[in-house]
Motif scaffolding. Structure first.
Motif, PDB file in Angstrom:
ATOM      1  N   TRP A 111      36.409  73.016  72.947  1.00  0.00           N
ATOM      2  CA  TRP A 111      37.645  73.347  72.214  1.00  0.00           C
ATOM      3  C   TRP A 111      37.433  74.488  71.225  1.00  0.00           C
ATOM      4  CZ3 TRP A 111      38.435  72.985  66.925  1.00  0.00           C
ATOM      5  CH2 TRP A 111      39.747  73.204  66.491  1.00  0.00           C
ATOM      6  N   GLN A 112      36.228  74.587  70.669  1.00  0.00           N
ATOM      7  CA  GLN A 112      36.004  75.588  69.625  1.00  0.00           C
ATOM      8  C   GLN A 112      36.035  77.024  70.154  1.00  0.00           C
ATOM      9  OE1 GLN A 112      33.010  74.375  66.372  1.00  0.00           O
ATOM     10  NE2 GLN A 112      32.509  73.053  68.112  1.00  0.00           N
ATOM     11  N   PHE A 113      35.765  77.240  71.429  1.00  0.00           N
ATOM     12  CA  PHE A 113      35.739  78.612  71.944  1.00  0.00           C
ATOM     13  C   PHE A 113      37.135  79.242  72.007  1.00  0.00           C
ATOM     14  CE2 PHE A 113      31.563  77.157  73.253  1.00  0.00           C
ATOM     15  CZ  PHE A 113      30.781  78.271  73.007  1.00  0.00           C
ATOM     16  N   LEU A 135      46.880  71.968  80.562  1.00  0.00           N
ATOM     17  CA  LEU A 135      47.385  73.076  81.364  1.00  0.00           C
ATOM     18  C   LEU A 135      48.051  74.130  80.484  1.00  0.00           C
ATOM     19  CD1 LEU A 135      48.891  71.272  84.504  1.00  0.00           C
ATOM     20  CD2 LEU A 135      46.814  72.677  84.386  1.00  0.00           C
ATOM     21  N   TYR A 136      48.726  73.679  79.447  1.00  0.00           N
ATOM     22  CA  TYR A 136      49.405  74.646  78.566  1.00  0.00           C
ATOM     23  C   TYR A 136      48.392  75.509  77.806  1.00  0.00           C
ATOM     24  CZ  TYR A 136      52.517  76.550  75.030  1.00  0.00           C
ATOM     25  OH  TYR A 136      53.219  77.412  74.211  1.00  0.00           O
ATOM     26  N   ILE A 137      47.340  74.906  77.273  1.00  0.00           N
ATOM     27  CA  ILE A 137      46.349  75.717  76.564  1.00  0.00           C
ATOM     28  C   ILE A 137      45.583  76.605  77.533  1.00  0.00           C
ATOM     29  CG2 ILE A 137      44.430  74.065  76.625  1.00  0.00           C
ATOM     30  CD1 ILE A 137      43.792  74.859  73.741  1.00  0.00           C
ATOM     31  N   SER A 138      45.438  76.147  78.793  1.00  0.00           N
ATOM     32  CA  SER A 138      44.807  77.002  79.807  1.00  0.00           C
ATOM     33  C   SER A 138      45.705  78.193  80.149  1.00  0.00           C
ATOM     34  CB  SER A 138      44.492  76.190  81.061  1.00  0.00           C
ATOM     35  OG  SER A 138      43.626  75.120  80.769  1.00  0.00           O
ATOM     36  N   TRP A 172      47.166  72.179  67.189  1.00  0.00           N
ATOM     37  CA  TRP A 172      47.771  70.889  67.489  1.00  0.00           C
ATOM     38  C   TRP A 172      47.212  70.272  68.773  1.00  0.00           C
ATOM     39  CZ3 TRP A 172      50.017  70.555  72.201  1.00  0.00           C
ATOM     40  CH2 TRP A 172      50.541  71.719  72.790  1.00  0.00           C
ATOM     41  N   HIS A 173      46.518  71.058  69.593  1.00  0.00           N
ATOM     42  CA  HIS A 173      45.993  70.514  70.849  1.00  0.00           C
ATOM     43  C   HIS A 173      44.889  69.485  70.600  1.00  0.00           C
ATOM     44  CE1 HIS A 173      43.156  70.510  74.274  1.00  0.00           C
ATOM     45  NE2 HIS A 173      44.255  70.545  75.013  1.00  0.00           N
ATOM     46  N   LEU A 174      43.976  69.776  69.683  1.00  0.00           N
ATOM     47  CA  LEU A 174      42.851  68.853  69.459  1.00  0.00           C
ATOM     48  C   LEU A 174      43.304  67.509  68.912  1.00  0.00           C
ATOM     49  CD1 LEU A 174      39.796  68.359  69.455  1.00  0.00           C
ATOM     50  CD2 LEU A 174      39.752  69.287  67.126  1.00  0.00           C
ATOM     51  N   PRO A 175      44.098  67.441  67.837  1.00  0.00           N
ATOM     52  CA  PRO A 175      44.522  66.091  67.395  1.00  0.00           C
ATOM     53  C   PRO A 175      45.354  65.358  68.441  1.00  0.00           C
ATOM     54  CG  PRO A 175      45.646  67.818  66.144  1.00  0.00           C
ATOM     55  CD  PRO A 175      44.564  68.482  66.912  1.00  0.00           C
ATOM     56  N   MET A 176      46.163  66.095  69.210  1.00  0.00           N
ATOM     57  CA  MET A 176      46.927  65.433  70.265  1.00  0.00           C
ATOM     58  C   MET A 176      46.014  64.869  71.350  1.00  0.00           C
ATOM     59  SD  MET A 176      49.973  64.619  71.283  1.00  0.00           S
ATOM     60  CE  MET A 176      51.052  65.687  70.325  1.00  0.00           C
ATOM     61  N   LEU A 177      45.005  65.636  71.729  1.00  0.00           N
ATOM     62  CA  LEU A 177      44.079  65.173  72.765  1.00  0.00           C
ATOM     63  C   LEU A 177      43.289  63.959  72.295  1.00  0.00           C
ATOM     64  CD1 LEU A 177      42.984  65.872  75.619  1.00  0.00           C
ATOM     65  CD2 LEU A 177      41.186  67.191  74.469  1.00  0.00           C
ATOM     66  N   LEU A 178      42.816  63.968  71.057  1.00  0.00           N
ATOM     67  CA  LEU A 178      42.064  62.829  70.537  1.00  0.00           C
ATOM     68  C   LEU A 178      42.957  61.602  70.385  1.00  0.00           C
ATOM     69  CD1 LEU A 178      39.828  64.581  67.839  1.00  0.00           C
ATOM     70  CD2 LEU A 178      39.175  63.822  70.134  1.00  0.00           C
ATOM     71  N   LEU A 179      44.220  61.820  70.019  1.00  0.00           N
ATOM     72  CA  LEU A 179      45.131  60.685  69.900  1.00  0.00           C
ATOM     73  C   LEU A 179      45.410  60.048  71.261  1.00  0.00           C
ATOM     74  CD1 LEU A 179      46.944  59.021  68.028  1.00  0.00           C
ATOM     75  CD2 LEU A 179      48.765  60.686  68.434  1.00  0.00           C
TER      76      LEU A 179
END
Length: 442
Positions: A319-321, A388-391, A415-422
């Motif tokens: 995610w960090q890249f 898919l959206y972040i890709s 917002w992608h990371l907290p959503m993915l972890l949730l």
């Protein structure tokens, strides 16, 4: 005949009347003409009469018929008289030069030129002295007066409180994802210890990068750059955070978590920070630093380093890249001024390519979660739209390579990371399911 006789005498009378009537008038005409001329000469309005009337009008009403000019202002003191008034304020006096004759004497011309040369030389010397003093004062490092009311805010900026909050949240997510009963005391100790370790690492990082942060617009207002606190106070604050943080993780949680915390501080301050000015490998080293906190949360809950911890670390690593590469793309000028070797500055094509590659890697890592028995199979399906959206945004960034696409990718990563972890937390396998599965295999 009768008619002619009747008309004759009147004609004769009429002619005598005409002859005798104008005779005295004709005789008096020259006298009357001279009399009228005398009267006209006496009553004629001449130039002297007009001047007399004008003088009478001016005297009576005290008015001037011509346009009056503005009164002259008081004469201005010459510049050399300013030195006599030492206690008074110095004012800028502009001298109005009088109109000189067409051919002034040679001596006056020489004196005037010498006076101008002396004045201009004095002005230039004063300006040079003032500018030199100001530049010397600006170049000198000055420590600002520290007030106790401002100290909490300064220390919060020194420890990068937003980044510390992100680190603590990822460690908390790793703790919550562990397949063990939730222990509140251990969770609080893990969060506090991880936060203190992050504050220490960020403070030491700012201590090392003061001369480079001063050249960047993004970091020129940091406390050490502005001189709001001394370097000694920054190092003391870092030590006061690092020692109790590692002690809490080691003694209050378990030695594995404490060792990971100490290793992360060393990796961030002694490897990642100096490598930022040496090679673009610093991005990969920094990604390892960001991937360790969720592993620390998992080890704090389970006491072991297994596949679930490595999966969480891999998700944070990839995610960090896209997050950092999209951020650094808009800060290329700043990183170049600061002397940092970033992919966005030295290898822009690689920067975009690596961001897209790790966006796609998030889809593969999400698919690995149920295979490693960390989540159910619902997680890859419900996380597929956001992956898919972040890709897609990563592909737009790779194709367009502009600030607009990089900004969209960066804000999506927030917002992608907290959503993915949730989503991962909602789909995690409970301890009972794992026990049933283990019993079934046995």
């Amino acid at each position: 005949m009768s008619v002619a006789r009747r008309c004759g005498p009147p004609r004769a009378l009429t002619g005598l009347f005409v002859w005798h009537l104008p005779k005295p008038a004709v005789r008096q005409m020259p006298c009357k003409f001279m009399h009228y001329c005398g009267l006209v000469n006496k009553r004629w309005i001449t130039f002297q009469h007009l001047n007399f009337l004008k003088r009478m009008y001016v005297t009576q009403y005290n008015k001037d018929l011509s346009q009056q000019a503005k009164p002259k202002s008081d004469p201005v003191a010459p510049p050399f008289l300013e030195k006599k008034h030492l206690g008074q304020e110095k004012t800028v006096i502009r001298e109005i030069r009088p109109v000189s004759p067409l051919h002034p004497p040679s001596s006056e011309t020489l004196n005037r030129n010498e006076f101008k040369a002396v004045n201009s030389a004095a002005i230039v010397e004063d300006l040079a002295t003032a500018v030199g003093a100001e530049s010397k004062e600006e170049k000198q490092w000055k420590e600002m007066k520290l007030q106790l009311d401002d100290l909490p805010g300064i220390l919060a900026r020194l420890s990068k409180i937003k980044l510390t909050a992100l680190v603590v949240s990822t460690a908390s997510a790793g703790f919550a994802m562990a397949p063990v009963p939730f222990d509140l005391t251990c969770f609080l100790l893990t969060s506090i210890g991880t936060g203190l370790a992050s504050c220490a690492a960020n403070s030491i990082n700012q201590f090392f990068e003061v001369p480079f942060d001063s050249n960047m617009n993004r970091t020129k207002n940091r406390p050490l750059v502005r001189g709001q606190i001394s370097p000694l106070l920054a190092v003391s604050f870092a030590a006061s955070c690092a020692v109790p943080g590692i002690a809490l993780l080691t003694l209050g949680v378990n030695p594995i978590t404490g060792a990971l915390g100490a290793f992360n501080i060393f990796l961030y301050t002694c490897c990642y920070t100096p490598m930022k000015r040496m090679s673009i490998i610093n991005t990969w080293v920094g990604a390892v630093v960001g991937a360790i906190p969720p592993i620390m949360g998992w080890t704090a809950a389970t006491g072991s380093l297994d596949a679930g911890a490595l999966l969480l670390g891999g998700i944070l690593y990839s995610w960090q890249f896209p997050h950092f590469n999209a951020l650094s793309w808009g800060l290329r000028e700043d990183y170049s001024r600061g002397g940092y070797c970033m992919m966005s500055v030295t290898h822009p094509a690689m920067c975009r390519r690596v961001a897209l590659r790790h966006c796609l890697a998030l889809i593969g890592l999400s698919t690995m979660a149920p295979i490693l028995d960390v989540t159910t199979w619902n997680f890859p399906l419900i996380s597929l739209p956001i992956n898919l959206y972040i890709s897609y945004l990563g592909f737009r960034f790779y194709r367009d390579a502009d600030r607009s696409s990089s900004r969209k990718l960066f804000f999506c990563s927030l917002w992608h990371l907290p959503m993915l972890l949730l989503l991962m937390l909602t789909c995690k396998k409970s301890l009972l399911e794992k026990e049933d599965k283990s019993e079934l295999f046995s």
